[in-house]
Design a protein around this motif. Structure first.
Motif, PDB file in Angstrom:
ATOM      1  N   PHE A  88     -30.755 -53.525 -81.354  1.00  0.00           N
ATOM      2  CA  PHE A  88     -30.020 -54.447 -80.902  1.00  0.00           C
ATOM      3  C   PHE A  88     -28.715 -54.987 -81.692  1.00  0.00           C
ATOM      4  O   PHE A  88     -28.767 -53.951 -82.631  1.00  0.00           O
ATOM      5  N   SER A  89     -27.260 -54.518 -81.037  1.00  0.00           N
ATOM      6  CA  SER A  89     -26.314 -54.545 -81.944  1.00  0.00           C
ATOM      7  C   SER A  89     -26.026 -55.620 -82.778  1.00  0.00           C
ATOM      8  O   SER A  89     -26.636 -56.969 -82.110  1.00  0.00           O
ATOM      9  N   GLN A  90     -25.131 -56.042 -83.438  1.00  0.00           N
ATOM     10  CA  GLN A  90     -24.632 -57.414 -84.528  1.00  0.00           C
ATOM     11  C   GLN A  90     -24.442 -58.279 -83.748  1.00  0.00           C
ATOM     12  O   GLN A  90     -24.584 -59.282 -84.256  1.00  0.00           O
ATOM     13  N   SER A  91     -23.159 -57.561 -82.211  1.00  0.00           N
ATOM     14  CA  SER A  91     -23.185 -59.219 -81.253  1.00  0.00           C
ATOM     15  C   SER A  91     -24.383 -59.485 -80.906  1.00  0.00           C
ATOM     16  O   SER A  91     -23.980 -60.658 -79.888  1.00  0.00           O
ATOM     17  N   GLU A  92     -25.453 -58.490 -80.730  1.00  0.00           N
ATOM     18  CA  GLU A  92     -26.186 -59.627 -79.412  1.00  0.00           C
ATOM     19  C   GLU A  92     -27.196 -59.880 -80.842  1.00  0.00           C
ATOM     20  O   GLU A  92     -27.925 -61.080 -80.463  1.00  0.00           O
ATOM     21  N   TYR A  93     -27.625 -59.908 -82.241  1.00  0.00           N
ATOM     22  CA  TYR A  93     -28.447 -60.029 -83.215  1.00  0.00           C
ATOM     23  C   TYR A  93     -28.635 -60.136 -83.882  1.00  0.00           C
ATOM     24  O   TYR A  93     -28.356 -59.253 -84.996  1.00  0.00           O
ATOM     25  N   ARG A  94     -28.454 -61.484 -84.976  1.00  0.00           N
ATOM     26  CA  ARG A  94     -27.590 -61.879 -86.278  1.00  0.00           C
ATOM     27  C   ARG A  94     -29.208 -61.847 -87.372  1.00  0.00           C
ATOM     28  O   ARG A  94     -29.652 -63.101 -87.105  1.00  0.00           O
ATOM     29  N   TYR A  95     -29.284 -61.226 -88.221  1.00  0.00           N
ATOM     30  CA  TYR A  95     -30.489 -61.116 -88.986  1.00  0.00           C
ATOM     31  C   TYR A  95     -30.388 -61.676 -90.124  1.00  0.00           C
ATOM     32  O   TYR A  95     -28.919 -61.085 -90.858  1.00  0.00           O
ATOM     33  N   GLN A  96     -30.489 -62.471 -90.962  1.00  0.00           N
ATOM     34  CA  GLN A  96     -30.169 -63.097 -92.019  1.00  0.00           C
ATOM     35  C   GLN A  96     -31.697 -62.621 -93.294  1.00  0.00           C
ATOM     36  O   GLN A  96     -32.537 -63.136 -93.114  1.00  0.00           O
ATOM     37  N   THR A  97     -31.322 -61.481 -94.077  1.00  0.00           N
ATOM     38  CA  THR A  97     -32.577 -61.454 -94.760  1.00  0.00           C
ATOM     39  C   THR A  97     -33.036 -62.497 -96.348  1.00  0.00           C
ATOM     40  O   THR A  97     -31.780 -62.868 -96.632  1.00  0.00           O
ATOM     41  N   GLY A  98     -34.394 -63.175 -96.747  1.00  0.00           N
ATOM     42  CA  GLY A  98     -33.850 -64.390 -97.314  1.00  0.00           C
ATOM     43  C   GLY A  98     -34.500 -63.329 -99.122  1.00  0.00           C
ATOM     44  O   GLY A  98     -34.912 -62.871 -99.040  1.00  0.00           O
ATOM     45  N   SER A  99     -34.790 -64.772 -99.821  1.00  0.00           N
ATOM     46  CA  SER A  99     -35.152 -63.954-100.697  1.00  0.00           C
ATOM     47  C   SER A  99     -36.667 -64.749-101.264  1.00  0.00           C
ATOM     48  O   SER A  99     -36.391 -65.976-101.243  1.00  0.00           O
ATOM     49  N   PRO A 100     -37.490 -63.703-101.169  1.00  0.00           N
ATOM     50  CA  PRO A 100     -38.580 -64.464-101.845  1.00  0.00           C
ATOM     51  C   PRO A 100     -38.828 -65.154-103.679  1.00  0.00           C
ATOM     52  O   PRO A 100     -39.407 -65.897-103.609  1.00  0.00           O
ATOM     53  N   GLU A 101     -37.435 -64.999-104.483  1.00  0.00           N
ATOM     54  CA  GLU A 101     -37.836 -66.289-105.269  1.00  0.00           C
ATOM     55  C   GLU A 101     -36.977 -68.026-104.993  1.00  0.00           C
ATOM     56  O   GLU A 101     -37.100 -68.211-106.235  1.00  0.00           O
ATOM     57  N   GLN A 102     -36.876 -67.259-103.943  1.00  0.00           N
ATOM     58  CA  GLN A 102     -35.917 -68.714-103.009  1.00  0.00           C
ATOM     59  C   GLN A 102     -36.635 -68.791-101.937  1.00  0.00           C
ATOM     60  O   GLN A 102     -35.886 -69.088-100.851  1.00  0.00           O
ATOM     61  N   PRO A 103     -37.998 -68.890-101.818  1.00  0.00           N
ATOM     62  CA  PRO A 103     -39.006 -69.118-100.733  1.00  0.00           C
ATOM     63  C   PRO A 103     -38.355 -70.051 -99.533  1.00  0.00           C
ATOM     64  O   PRO A 103     -39.039 -70.177 -98.468  1.00  0.00           O
ATOM     65  N   ILE A 104     -37.839 -71.835-100.065  1.00  0.00           N
ATOM     66  CA  ILE A 104     -37.666 -72.254 -98.788  1.00  0.00           C
ATOM     67  C   ILE A 104     -36.141 -72.345 -98.650  1.00  0.00           C
ATOM     68  O   ILE A 104     -35.887 -72.657 -97.305  1.00  0.00           O
ATOM     69  N   ALA A 105     -35.292 -72.222 -99.720  1.00  0.00           N
ATOM     70  CA  ALA A 105     -33.799 -72.307 -99.544  1.00  0.00           C
ATOM     71  C   ALA A 105     -33.794 -71.336 -98.286  1.00  0.00           C
ATOM     72  O   ALA A 105     -34.065 -69.656 -97.872  1.00  0.00           O
ATOM     73  N   LEU A 106     -32.824 -71.586 -97.770  1.00  0.00           N
ATOM     74  CA  LEU A 106     -32.068 -70.954 -95.623  1.00  0.00           C
ATOM     75  C   LEU A 106     -30.695 -70.662 -95.813  1.00  0.00           C
ATOM     76  O   LEU A 106     -29.240 -71.795 -96.097  1.00  0.00           O
ATOM     77  N   PRO A 107     -29.953 -69.568 -96.208  1.00  0.00           N
ATOM     78  CA  PRO A 107     -28.787 -69.244 -96.088  1.00  0.00           C
ATOM     79  C   PRO A 107     -27.905 -69.271 -95.055  1.00  0.00           C
ATOM     80  O   PRO A 107     -26.834 -68.398 -94.109  1.00  0.00           O
ATOM     81  N   PHE A 108     -28.109 -70.679 -94.828  1.00  0.00           N
ATOM     82  CA  PHE A 108     -27.030 -71.212 -93.286  1.00  0.00           C
ATOM     83  C   PHE A 108     -26.584 -72.156 -93.546  1.00  0.00           C
ATOM     84  O   PHE A 108     -26.877 -72.956 -94.118  1.00  0.00           O
ATOM     85  N   GLU A 132     -44.191 -77.102 -96.848  1.00  0.00           N
ATOM     86  CA  GLU A 132     -44.116 -77.408 -96.090  1.00  0.00           C
ATOM     87  C   GLU A 132     -42.962 -78.887 -95.387  1.00  0.00           C
ATOM     88  O   GLU A 132     -42.389 -78.381 -94.201  1.00  0.00           O
ATOM     89  N   LEU A 133     -43.382 -79.735 -95.918  1.00  0.00           N
ATOM     90  CA  LEU A 133     -42.196 -80.356 -96.116  1.00  0.00           C
ATOM     91  C   LEU A 133     -41.120 -79.905 -96.352  1.00  0.00           C
ATOM     92  O   LEU A 133     -40.139 -80.125 -96.125  1.00  0.00           O
ATOM     93  N   ALA A 134     -40.509 -79.935 -98.045  1.00  0.00           N
ATOM     94  CA  ALA A 134     -39.802 -79.123 -97.907  1.00  0.00           C
ATOM     95  C   ALA A 134     -38.657 -78.177 -97.156  1.00  0.00           C
ATOM     96  O   ALA A 134     -37.564 -78.155 -97.075  1.00  0.00           O
ATOM     97  N   SER A 135     -39.529 -77.000 -96.002  1.00  0.00           N
ATOM     98  CA  SER A 135     -39.516 -76.539 -95.022  1.00  0.00           C
ATOM     99  C   SER A 135     -38.526 -77.846 -94.705  1.00  0.00           C
ATOM    100  O   SER A 135     -37.497 -77.125 -93.533  1.00  0.00           O
ATOM    101  N   LEU A 136     -39.259 -77.964 -94.075  1.00  0.00           N
ATOM    102  CA  LEU A 136     -39.255 -79.318 -92.796  1.00  0.00           C
ATOM    103  C   LEU A 136     -37.673 -80.172 -92.949  1.00  0.00           C
ATOM    104  O   LEU A 136     -36.707 -79.984 -92.300  1.00  0.00           O
ATOM    105  N   LYS A 137     -37.400 -80.220 -94.404  1.00  0.00           N
ATOM    106  CA  LYS A 137     -36.547 -80.950 -95.152  1.00  0.00           C
ATOM    107  C   LYS A 137     -35.331 -79.932 -94.310  1.00  0.00           C
ATOM    108  O   LYS A 137     -33.953 -80.087 -94.769  1.00  0.00           O
ATOM    109  N   GLU A 138     -35.211 -78.494 -94.585  1.00  0.00           N
ATOM    110  CA  GLU A 138     -34.364 -78.299 -95.005  1.00  0.00           C
ATOM    111  C   GLU A 138     -33.763 -77.459 -93.840  1.00  0.00           C
ATOM    112  O   GLU A 138     -32.637 -76.958 -93.070  1.00  0.00           O
ATOM    113  N   ILE A 139     -35.271 -77.200 -92.987  1.00  0.00           N
ATOM    114  CA  ILE A 139     -34.984 -77.248 -91.079  1.00  0.00           C
ATOM    115  C   ILE A 139     -33.792 -78.482 -90.689  1.00  0.00           C
ATOM    116  O   ILE A 139     -33.294 -78.039 -90.102  1.00  0.00           O
ATOM    117  N   HIS A 140     -34.380 -79.277 -91.456  1.00  0.00           N
ATOM    118  CA  HIS A 140     -33.040 -81.077 -90.791  1.00  0.00           C
ATOM    119  C   HIS A 140     -32.106 -80.273 -91.253  1.00  0.00           C
ATOM    120  O   HIS A 140     -31.261 -80.844 -90.132  1.00  0.00           O
TER     121      HIS A 140
END
Length: 253
Positions: A88-108, A132-140
């Motif tokens: 897939f091209s970047q216009s079709e699909y955008r992928y962000q790589t996370g850091s294992p050192e920051q397992p909860i934070a999402l770069p959005f 799980e709870l911290a991830s759900l709060k980040e997703i929120h």
């Protein structure tokens, strides 16, 4: 590219899968058809063209579904890139790589996505230093007001498959959950639980070869297996393998 139907997407995934550990769930149609329920949830909660995040992409099979279904598809994970999405091209699909050192934070940014989806991910976050709870709060945080979080393949504490797997030294989930856990987890966030259910009484990934992979007979086998699984699951829901649940971010944020 124009959207295609869910059965056609599964046909493509089966055709593209090999015998690698990353894609065994698409070795046959019997195994692949377990995702039709997830696609039905998407049709209900994600309008056409919605901005969707595949949270924890793994092999990228769900990201592949998002692109082929016409969603504004985004992925997040710790790998360099998902296997099924390399073409897939970047216009079709955008992928962000996370850091294992920051397992909860999402770069959005806040309020970015209409829908965030976990396909067999939320139950594993503690294995990488998350919660799980911290991830759900980040997703929120990254959901738009009125947006939905869809959790699929959330392992049932009372599953007969998990029970046998733990006693035969096969793969089993280190963390299992029940209905009370789901209500407590979502209830500890601003998200509102919309619906939940159990599914998958019959094992899927044991089918790896034979007619279940045949392009003509495989879809028939997958459909019949789904019908049997749904019937037995209604009779014995308590010991099904998985939960799904859907939670909504309130309109006020």
């Amino acid at each position: 590219m124009p959207p295609v139907s869910p059965p056609q997407i599964l046909h493509e995934l089966v055709a593209r899968s090999g015998q690698s550990h990353q894609s065994l769930q698409f070795a046959t149609y019997i195994s692949a058809y377990q995702y039709l329920k997830l696609y039905e949830l998407m049709a209900q909660y994600a309008p056409p063209g919605a901005y969707v995040l595949d949270w924890g992409t793994g092999s990228g099979h769900f990201s592949y579904y998002l692109v082929r279904s016409g969603y504004a598809a985004n992925g997040f994970g710790f790998s360099d890139g998902p296997l099924f999405c390399q073409a897939f091209s970047q216009s079709e699909y955008r992928y962000q790589t996370g850091s294992p050192e920051q397992p909860i934070a999402l770069p959005f940014a806040d309020a970015t996505f209409d829908v965030v989806v976990s396909v067999g991910v939320l139950e594993h976050v503690r294995e990488t230093g998350g919660d799980e709870l911290a991830s759900l709060k980040e997703i929120h945080r990254i959901l738009k007001p009125g947006g939905h979080f869809i959790c699929y393949h959330f392992p049932n504490r009372h599953s007969w498959i998990e029970f046998l797997a733990r006693r035969t030294e096969r793969f089993s989930h280190p963390y299992l959950f029940d209905t009370q856990d789901i209500h407590a987890l979502v209830g500890a966030t601003p998200l509102q639980l919309q619906r939940w259910g159990r599914y998958a009484l019959l094992p899927r990934n044991i089918w790896q070869t034979g007619l279940a992979r045949h392009p003509r007979w495989g879809p028939i086998a997958g459909t019949l297996y789904n019908q049997l699984d749904q019937l037995l699951g209604r009779l014995l829901p308590f010991i099904c393998q998985n939960y799904y649940f859907v939670a909504r971010k309130p309109d006020g944020g």
